[in-house]
Design a protein around this motif. Structure first.
Motif, mmCIF file in Angstrom:
data_model
loop_
_atom_site.group_PDB
_atom_site.id
_atom_site.type_symbol
_atom_site.label_atom_id
_atom_site.label_comp_id
_atom_site.label_asym_id
_atom_site.label_seq_id
_atom_site.Cartn_x
_atom_site.Cartn_y
_atom_site.Cartn_z
ATOM 1 N N LEU A 47 0.818 -1.207 0.000
ATOM 2 C CA LEU A 47 0.000 0.000 0.000
ATOM 3 C C LEU A 47 0.854 1.261 0.000
ATOM 4 C CD1 LEU A 47 -2.802 -1.091 2.482
ATOM 5 C CD2 LEU A 47 -2.998 -0.812 0.011
ATOM 6 N N LYS A 48 2.016 1.210 0.656
ATOM 7 C CA LYS A 48 2.930 2.357 0.632
ATOM 8 C C LYS A 48 3.431 2.620 -0.782
ATOM 9 C CE LYS A 48 3.413 3.638 5.033
ATOM 10 N NZ LYS A 48 3.142 5.022 5.500
ATOM 11 N N PHE A 49 3.724 1.560 -1.526
ATOM 12 C CA PHE A 49 4.169 1.730 -2.915
ATOM 13 C C PHE A 49 3.041 2.294 -3.774
ATOM 14 C CE2 PHE A 49 7.879 -1.293 -2.498
ATOM 15 C CZ PHE A 49 8.827 -0.407 -2.982
ATOM 16 N N GLY A 50 1.810 1.840 -3.524
ATOM 17 C CA GLY A 50 0.690 2.305 -4.323
ATOM 18 C C GLY A 50 0.680 1.704 -5.712
ATOM 19 N N ASN A 51 -0.309 2.078 -6.492
ATOM 20 C CA ASN A 51 -0.411 1.598 -7.870
ATOM 21 C C ASN A 51 0.582 2.343 -8.761
ATOM 22 O OD1 ASN A 51 -2.500 -0.344 -7.692
ATOM 23 N ND2 ASN A 51 -3.999 1.308 -7.512
ATOM 24 N N PRO A 52 1.233 1.633 -9.666
ATOM 25 C CA PRO A 52 2.153 2.310 -10.594
ATOM 26 C C PRO A 52 1.377 3.165 -11.591
ATOM 27 C CG PRO A 52 1.872 0.033 -11.238
ATOM 28 C CD PRO A 52 1.147 0.192 -9.933
ATOM 29 N N GLU A 53 1.994 4.218 -12.048
ATOM 30 C CA GLU A 53 1.379 5.097 -13.054
ATOM 31 C C GLU A 53 2.165 4.989 -14.352
ATOM 32 O OE1 GLU A 53 0.626 9.066 -11.769
ATOM 33 O OE2 GLU A 53 -0.330 8.450 -9.883
ATOM 34 N N GLU A 54 1.595 4.265 -15.290
ATOM 35 C CA GLU A 54 2.253 4.084 -16.573
ATOM 36 C C GLU A 54 1.759 5.110 -17.578
ATOM 37 O OE1 GLU A 54 0.838 0.375 -18.509
ATOM 38 O OE2 GLU A 54 -0.245 0.093 -16.630
ATOM 39 N N ILE A 55 2.301 5.054 -18.771
ATOM 40 C CA ILE A 55 1.935 6.008 -19.814
ATOM 41 C C ILE A 55 0.506 5.746 -20.279
ATOM 42 C CG2 ILE A 55 2.404 6.710 -22.193
ATOM 43 C CD1 ILE A 55 5.357 6.257 -21.645
ATOM 44 N N LYS A 56 -0.313 6.779 -20.236
ATOM 45 C CA LYS A 56 -1.692 6.704 -20.683
ATOM 46 C C LYS A 56 -1.966 7.847 -21.651
ATOM 47 C CE LYS A 56 -3.065 3.173 -18.222
ATOM 48 N NZ LYS A 56 -3.481 1.910 -18.885
ATOM 49 N N PRO A 57 -2.834 7.622 -22.648
ATOM 50 C CA PRO A 57 -3.106 8.691 -23.629
ATOM 51 C C PRO A 57 -3.864 9.856 -23.009
ATOM 52 C CG PRO A 57 -4.580 6.818 -23.964
ATOM 53 C CD PRO A 57 -3.578 6.386 -22.953
ATOM 54 N N SER A 58 -3.693 11.004 -23.609
ATOM 55 C CA SER A 58 -4.399 12.200 -23.177
ATOM 56 C C SER A 58 -5.801 12.218 -23.776
ATOM 57 C CB SER A 58 -3.642 13.453 -23.604
ATOM 58 O OG SER A 58 -4.410 14.610 -23.387
ATOM 59 N N GLU A 59 -6.733 12.830 -23.059
ATOM 60 C CA GLU A 59 -8.079 12.997 -23.592
ATOM 61 C C GLU A 59 -8.182 14.224 -24.493
ATOM 62 O OE1 GLU A 59 -10.692 13.187 -20.283
ATOM 63 O OE2 GLU A 59 -10.364 11.101 -19.665
ATOM 64 N N ASN A 60 -7.081 14.999 -24.535
ATOM 65 C CA ASN A 60 -7.095 16.263 -25.276
ATOM 66 C C ASN A 60 -6.122 16.267 -26.448
ATOM 67 O OD1 ASN A 60 -8.897 17.362 -23.283
ATOM 68 N ND2 ASN A 60 -7.121 17.622 -21.945
ATOM 69 N N GLY A 61 -5.874 15.105 -27.029
ATOM 70 C CA GLY A 61 -4.977 15.055 -28.174
ATOM 71 C C GLY A 61 -3.608 14.521 -27.817
ATOM 72 N N LYS B 128 1.503 23.810 -24.243
ATOM 73 C CA LYS B 128 0.939 23.349 -25.505
ATOM 74 C C LYS B 128 0.058 22.113 -25.364
ATOM 75 C CE LYS B 128 3.000 26.016 -28.701
ATOM 76 N NZ LYS B 128 2.302 26.683 -29.844
ATOM 77 N N MET B 129 0.334 21.258 -24.352
ATOM 78 C CA MET B 129 -0.340 19.952 -24.286
ATOM 79 C C MET B 129 -0.211 19.355 -22.893
ATOM 80 S SD MET B 129 2.604 17.833 -26.339
ATOM 81 C CE MET B 129 2.686 19.105 -27.619
ATOM 82 N N ASP B 130 -0.897 18.235 -22.688
ATOM 83 C CA ASP B 130 -0.723 17.476 -21.456
ATOM 84 C C ASP B 130 0.662 16.836 -21.455
ATOM 85 O OD1 ASP B 130 -3.272 18.094 -20.681
ATOM 86 O OD2 ASP B 130 -4.162 16.226 -21.412
ATOM 87 N N THR B 131 1.253 16.745 -20.279
ATOM 88 C CA THR B 131 2.607 16.183 -20.190
ATOM 89 C C THR B 131 2.722 15.252 -18.987
ATOM 90 O OG1 THR B 131 3.471 17.981 -18.800
ATOM 91 C CG2 THR B 131 3.617 18.279 -21.194
ATOM 92 N N ASP B 132 3.647 14.319 -19.088
ATOM 93 C CA ASP B 132 4.138 13.515 -17.973
ATOM 94 C C ASP B 132 5.647 13.705 -17.918
ATOM 95 O OD1 ASP B 132 1.784 12.334 -17.044
ATOM 96 O OD2 ASP B 132 1.891 10.718 -18.530
ATOM 97 N N THR B 133 6.186 13.783 -16.716
ATOM 98 C CA THR B 133 7.634 13.880 -16.557
ATOM 99 C C THR B 133 8.113 12.685 -15.743
ATOM 100 O OG1 THR B 133 7.546 16.296 -16.606
ATOM 101 C CG2 THR B 133 9.549 15.291 -15.734
ATOM 102 N N PHE B 134 9.121 12.001 -16.251
ATOM 103 C CA PHE B 134 9.664 10.820 -15.595
ATOM 104 C C PHE B 134 11.110 11.085 -15.182
ATOM 105 C CE2 PHE B 134 6.381 9.353 -18.486
ATOM 106 C CZ PHE B 134 5.653 8.474 -17.696
ATOM 107 N N LEU B 135 11.402 10.907 -13.903
ATOM 108 C CA LEU B 135 12.775 11.000 -13.422
ATOM 109 C C LEU B 135 13.385 9.609 -13.505
ATOM 110 C CD1 LEU B 135 15.151 12.451 -12.119
ATOM 111 C CD2 LEU B 135 14.082 12.072 -9.885
ATOM 112 N N VAL B 136 14.402 9.457 -14.341
ATOM 113 C CA VAL B 136 15.040 8.165 -14.582
ATOM 114 C C VAL B 136 16.311 8.078 -13.749
ATOM 115 C CG1 VAL B 136 15.952 6.599 -16.338
ATOM 116 C CG2 VAL B 136 14.137 8.224 -16.935
#
Length: 458
Positions: free
Chosen positions: A245-259, A369-377
């Motif tokens: 539960l501390k880790f939680g659900n992973p958030e993977e790449i999902k499409p935007s609803e706005n293009g 310009k658009m929806d974004t996700d930022t991933f720290l690798v």
């Protein structure tokens, strides 16, 4: 499959021997230096042994279309492919012909793994390492399930829990001597068996490099519910559930609803950002049939841009090098019909505020310009102290999700738990090798927690 070894003065020499004997369809499995046995071997240069594999399919070479050399330029980056060719076959050919860096792994060939992609697409399978699925979070496992998942820890419990009164007295004495385990003062209401479990849990977690502060939180939880007659499986189940539960659900790449949506990858130098982007782009293109464009703002390393350009050419997707904020705004407009724009940024020292600010300006321009996700690798093999400095530094300017690379280079994965709790940032992906697109998966909390608690690594 034919697997054979060849020895030459150099890797290129040995590989050429393999091609002459087995044909152009070989896949390099492994490369290692070798020396002759004997005294005089110390005065001779070592040779190179190359292990190659060949699929026993006579028409394979004729079926694969050799990718054309990339001629994509910023002005031509939005051009459409002239013909429809399965990109997975191009990836096979590219690794065989040397267009891409050699994909050296043990046990299976790149072609067989790419074949798995097509099988997954055809059968819509959900349990493959190629299809990046969202693992469910189990919050109510039964005692029997916990025992099965954490079999190694359960065996340790049976071996190490002290029952005799004699050992009980020794345990009391060790509290005064400063044992290597920091456990709260013994309470007469806590059974000796439970105290021994707490000690074992503490040692196991510390050995897996979980921060002591977080370990103490877990052991405190066990002590709070410790009562005579409560089975150890209950405590183990409680800890297991709490960590998941501390880790939680992973958030993977999902499409935007706005293009179109921008997927931006940031992080220090040498952690595998470019390769990670290539893996995800291949998955999105080949498996999910999404329209993807690749852009890089990393103008400091020519090799990184050329590697990404090569992947873009093979997958037949647009690619562009960005030199300014105006360039990235134009790219956002030009690629507005895409599903995803994947952005590779320059790795830099966490103390280089100028470069970090430059990356921040690109991210800000895309957000407008658009929806974004930022991933720290980050690399899972980096020291904990350095990781803390990295995440804190990037947190000042970015709201990110976490990707950990090089999981195959470390046996202690406690830092994943540490940084999830320290940053509060959601987990996303992990990678465990150089193979594109295979060696990447959505973060699996259950598997990681099992390893942290001493379960067998499968």
């Amino acid at each position: 499959m034919i697997i054979k070894k060849f020895v030459g003065k150099t890797e290129e020499d040995a590989t050429e021997q393999a091609r002459e004997e087995l044909g152009a369809g070989i896949v390099v499995m492994n490369v290692r230096p070798v020396r002759k046995v004997g005294f005089w071997s110390f005065f001779q240069k070592p040779k190179t042994e190359v292990t190659v594999a060949l699929e026993e399919e006579p028409d394979l070479a004729d079926k694969i279309v050799r990718p054309k050399k990339s001629t994509i330029t910023p002005e031509q980056s939005d051009s459409k492919p002239s013909e429809t060719v399965d990109p997975s076959k191009k990836l096979i050919k590219a690794s065989q012909s040397g267009v891409l860096p050699p994909l050296k792994v043990g046990g299976s060939s790149t072609s067989s793994k790419i074949a798995d992609i097509n099988a997954v697409v055809a059968e819509n399978a959900t349990a493959s390492s190629v299809v990046l699925e969202r693992p469910g979070v189990t919050v109510t496992p039964s005692s029997s399930v916990i025992e099965e998942k954490l079999d190694s820890l359960h065996s340790l419990l049976e071996k190490n829990i002290v029952r005799p009164q004699k050992e009980n007295e020794a345990s009391n004495a060790s509290d005064d001597k400063g044992d290597n385990v920091v456990v709260h003062a013994k309470d007469d209401t806590i059974p000796e068996e439970t105290l021994s479990f707490i000690k074992l849990l503490y040692n196991t977690m510390i050995e897996n490099e979980v921060d002591e502060h977080y370990v103490n939180d877990l052991t405190d939880e066990v002590e709070r519910f410790a009562k005579p007659g409560v089975p150890l499986e209950y405590f183990l189940s409680n800890v297991y559930q709490k960590m998941i539960l501390k880790f939680g659900n992973p958030e993977e790449i999902k499409p935007s609803e706005n293009g179109v949506k921008a997927e931006i990858f940031i992080g220090p130098t040498g952690v595998g950002k470019t390769t990670t982007i290539a893996k995800l782009a291949s998955k999105l293109t080949v498996v999910e049939h999404k329209k993807v464009a690749l852009i890089t703002v990393d103008t400091y390393r020519i090799a990184a841009a050329e590697q990404l350009r090569t992947y873009a050419s093979i997958l037949e997707i647009p690619f562009r090098v960005i030199y300014s904020v105006d360039d990235i705004k134009k790219a956002a407009d030009d690629f507005s019909d895409m599903d995803y724009i994947m952005v590779d940024t320059a790795g830099h020292s966490i103390h280089n505020e100028e470069q970090r600010s430059e990356v921040g300006s690109y991210v800000k321009a895309l957000k407008e310009k658009m929806d974004t996700d930022t991933f720290l690798v980050m690399s899972a093999s980096t020291k904990y102290r350095d990781l803390l400095e990295i995440v804190d530094n990037y947190k000042e300017d970015f709201d990110y999700k976490l990707i950990f690379t090089k999981m195959d280079e470390t046996n202690a994965v406690g830092n994943l738990y540490n940084l999830r709790l320290h940053t509060g940032a959601p987990m996303s992906y992990i990678t465990n090798g150089q193979n594109v697109p295979d060696d990447i998966a959505v973060f699996d909390a259950q598997r990681v927690v099992k390893n942290l608690l001493g379960g067998k690594k499968k």
